[in-house]
Write an enzyme that holds these catalytic residues in place. Structure first.
Site, PDB file in Angstrom:
ATOM      1  N   ASN B 385       0.822  -1.198   0.000  1.00 17.82           N
ATOM      2  CA  ASN B 385       0.000   0.000   0.000  1.00 17.82           C
ATOM      3  C   ASN B 385       0.867   1.264   0.000  1.00 17.82           C
ATOM      4  O   ASN B 385       0.904   1.992  -0.986  1.00 17.82           O
ATOM      5  CB  ASN B 385      -0.947  -0.017   1.200  1.00 17.82           C
ATOM      6  CG  ASN B 385      -2.040   1.031   1.087  1.00 17.82           C
ATOM      7  OD1 ASN B 385      -1.988   1.900   0.231  1.00 17.82           O
ATOM      8  ND2 ASN B 385      -3.021   0.954   1.947  1.00 17.82           N
ATOM      9  N   ASP B 386       1.624   1.470   1.088  1.00 15.75           N
ATOM     10  CA  ASP B 386       2.392   2.702   1.220  1.00 15.75           C
ATOM     11  C   ASP B 386       3.399   2.909   0.080  1.00 15.75           C
ATOM     12  O   ASP B 386       3.616   4.031  -0.358  1.00 15.75           O
ATOM     13  CB  ASP B 386       3.142   2.715   2.552  1.00 15.75           C
ATOM     14  CG  ASP B 386       2.184   2.732   3.731  1.00 15.75           C
ATOM     15  OD1 ASP B 386       1.087   3.298   3.573  1.00 15.75           O
ATOM     16  OD2 ASP B 386       2.524   2.180   4.785  1.00 15.75           O
TER      17      ASP B 386
END
Lengths: 102, 459
Positions: B385-386
């Site tokens: 995600n990040d």
């Protein structure tokens, strides 16, 4: 050993420590950190030295704890580093197969 | 203490082994050999110590503590899952720092404050750095183990408390010089421990690996200083080597993540990392079934796989490889895009994929793969995600702002396999999840991948 000699060793060790890892590839950052982590587990021998001459309950308890923690750091550090690097082994053999079959 | 000459020579050999160990560890071919050399050196140094004529008053305790520590270290290292490995390294580092601090405390108590000014100075340095490394590492462990929140913890007036504790630590160190009291040593240790906690609390989840590396270097320095305290050259050399290489490694890691070290450590202090937090509002996302995803992948020309920590947690590395093999068999170009900090630490994902015998040449590093995204049909993001969050490029208030990311948003279509809409480790919302070209497939990564693979087989 006198202070200047120790200082000399200290300064030279800084340069050696810096230079030997200067070219490390990104893939190995974690194993290298872990390996360096294991090496400072050598503080175990410091623990043994102070426990060997400790007297009084407080000194003995603290020194025993130091030996215990040092041993955890040293043994655990090397074992976990080796386990990480073990993971890279099948990759090498996969590379070899790769050249032949695909 | 007079170490016999032969033992000093052995220690020199051990120091050389440690240098070769670090050297070996910086190249993939020699890394395992490097570990072996380091372990050999440590074994020699420990065994030889018993024959150098040092006092061995509490012999049974010494042997017992070594055995107990070795067993605990061995078993925890063997048993740990590869996904939980970073926090174990943090823990090992912490106990090493604790050991160094304890060694200095015991030696100081033993000599009863008698000793040169230089001795006192290095004792104080060892206690402070060792304690900070210990308590700081424990906090990083708790963060990585997700026992406590991974978001930066900013206490009310935390900045002032930290400064106060730091001043208290320095004051008690000075006190020791003026008036060597035993209880001041203990006060100093407690204050330094508190400082370690306060120092790491405000660090955000994504920056934790850098802090572990920094604390690792700190422990090295503490061990080096304990070498001064005990007049032991080997401790001095080994500690300094780790301190120096650890410092360099820390800055290399910070660079790989595009984060200046100072902003990592003090970012939360200045209170700028509060933005970009999860808003919690409901927004429409497009989600698809495994069949839809299989069709998108099966008729693409070029697919890039982006593995993240969620993949590792679900133990889905082999399933992902199976998917990649199927796609390759259909004549599709498949690559893995590896972000430098994919997983939880630099190189962590490479280790995890190597475990699933993914061919090494399919693993592409970020600089190499980023220009490829614009010509890619489908990007499959599995449990990451990040590292694909465009906020790192655009949102100055985001904790990950400035971190180089994989330019997944350049591709034609993006598929996310995620358990939920929950934000990633850094705790911030990802706009890309709401993008019209994004399709979500919710569920456990292994489960979802297995379904996609079986749909693909029937095509």
């Amino acid at each position: 050993m006198d202070g200047v000699a120790l200082l000399t060793i200290f300064v030279l060790s800084i340069f050696v420590g810096y230079e030997v890892v200067a070219k490390v590839s990104t893939i190995l950052h974690t194993p290298l950190m872990s390996g360096a982590n294991a090496i400072h587990g050598i503080v175990l021998i410091g623990g043994i030295i102070v426990l060997g001459s400790a007297d009084g309950a407080l000194e003995i308890v603290l020194a025993t704890l130091a030996v215990f923690l040092g041993a955890v750091n040293l043994v655990g550090g090397f074992v976990v580093t080796d386990r990480m690097l073990e993971m890279f082994k099948p990759r090498k053999s996969a590379d070899d197969v790769e050249g032949g079959s695909r | 203490m007079n170490t016999p000459t032969w033992a000093q020579l052995v220690n020199l050999a051990v120091a050389v082994l440690f240098i070769l160990s670090l050297k070996g560890l910086s190249s993939p071919k020699t890394a395992r050999l490097g570990t072996g050399l380091g372990a050999l050196g440590a074994l020699i140094a420990t065994v030889v110590l018993f024959f150098t004529g040092i006092e061995l008053n509490n012999f049974a305790l010494i042997i017992g503590a070594i055995l107990a520590g070795s067993l605990v270290g061995w078993f925890s290292a063997r048993r740990v899952k590869m996904t939980a490995m970073p926090q174990l390294v943090a823990l090992f580092n912490g106990v090493g720092g604790g050991a160094a601090g304890l060694v200095a405390v015991v030696e100081y108590l033993h000599l009863g404050g008698e000793g040169s000014a230089l001795f006192s100075l290095f004792t104080v340095v060892t206690i402070i750095i060792g304690s900070v490394a210990f308590s700081g590492s424990i906090v990083t462990y708790l963060k990585l183990q997700e026992i406590m929140t991974t978001r930066p913890v900013v206490l009310p007036a935390g900045k002032w408390i930290t400064i106060l504790v730091a001043l208290g630590t320095i004051a008690s160190a000075v006190w020791l010089f003026v008036d060597p009291q035993m209880w001041v040593v203990l006060l100093l240790s407690v204050l330094a421990l508190a400082f370690g906690v306060l120092f790491v609390l405000p660090v955000g989840g994504a920056d934790v690996p850098i802090v572990i590396s920094l604390l690792n270097a700190c422990t090295g320095l503490a061990v080096a200083a304990s070498g001064y305290v005990l007049d032991n050259v080997l401790l001095l050399i080994a500690g300094t080597l780790v301190g120096a290489s650890g410092t360099l490694l820390t800055s290399l890691m910070a660079k790989a993540m595009g984060r200046p070290l100072t902003s990592t450590l003090f970012g939360a202090f200045s209170g700028t990392t509060q933005g970009g937090s999860a808003t919690g509002e409901e927004r429409p996302v497009r989600s698809g079934g495994p069949g839809d995803i299989a069709i998108m992948l099966g008729y693409a020309n070029k697919v890039i796989l982006v593995p993240g920590y969620g993949l590792a947690v679900a133990q889905a590395q082999s399933t992902l490889r199976e998917l990649a093999d199927l796609l390759t068999a259909r004549g599709i170009e498949v690559d893995y895009a590896i972000h430098p900090v994919a997983g939880r630490m630099p190189g962590h994902m490479n280790v995890l994929l190597a475990e699933a015998s993914v061919p090494y040449e399919q693993l592409k590093e970020m600089e190499e793969i980023n220009p490829e995204f614009s010509s890619t049909d489908v990007v499959l993001v599995v449990g990451a995600n990040d590292v694909v969050n465009p906020a790192a490029r655009t949102d100055k208030s985001a904790p990950i702002y400035g971190m180089p990311i994989l330019d997944v948003d350049q591709a034609q279509q993006v598929v996310f396999l995620k358990r939920s809409m929950r934000p990633g480790f850094a705790g911030i919302e990802n706009e890309l999840l709401y993008d019209p070209k994004t399709t979500m497939l919710f569920g456990d990564a292994k489960d979802s991948l297995t379904k996609v693979v079986s749909s693909l087989k029937t095509m």
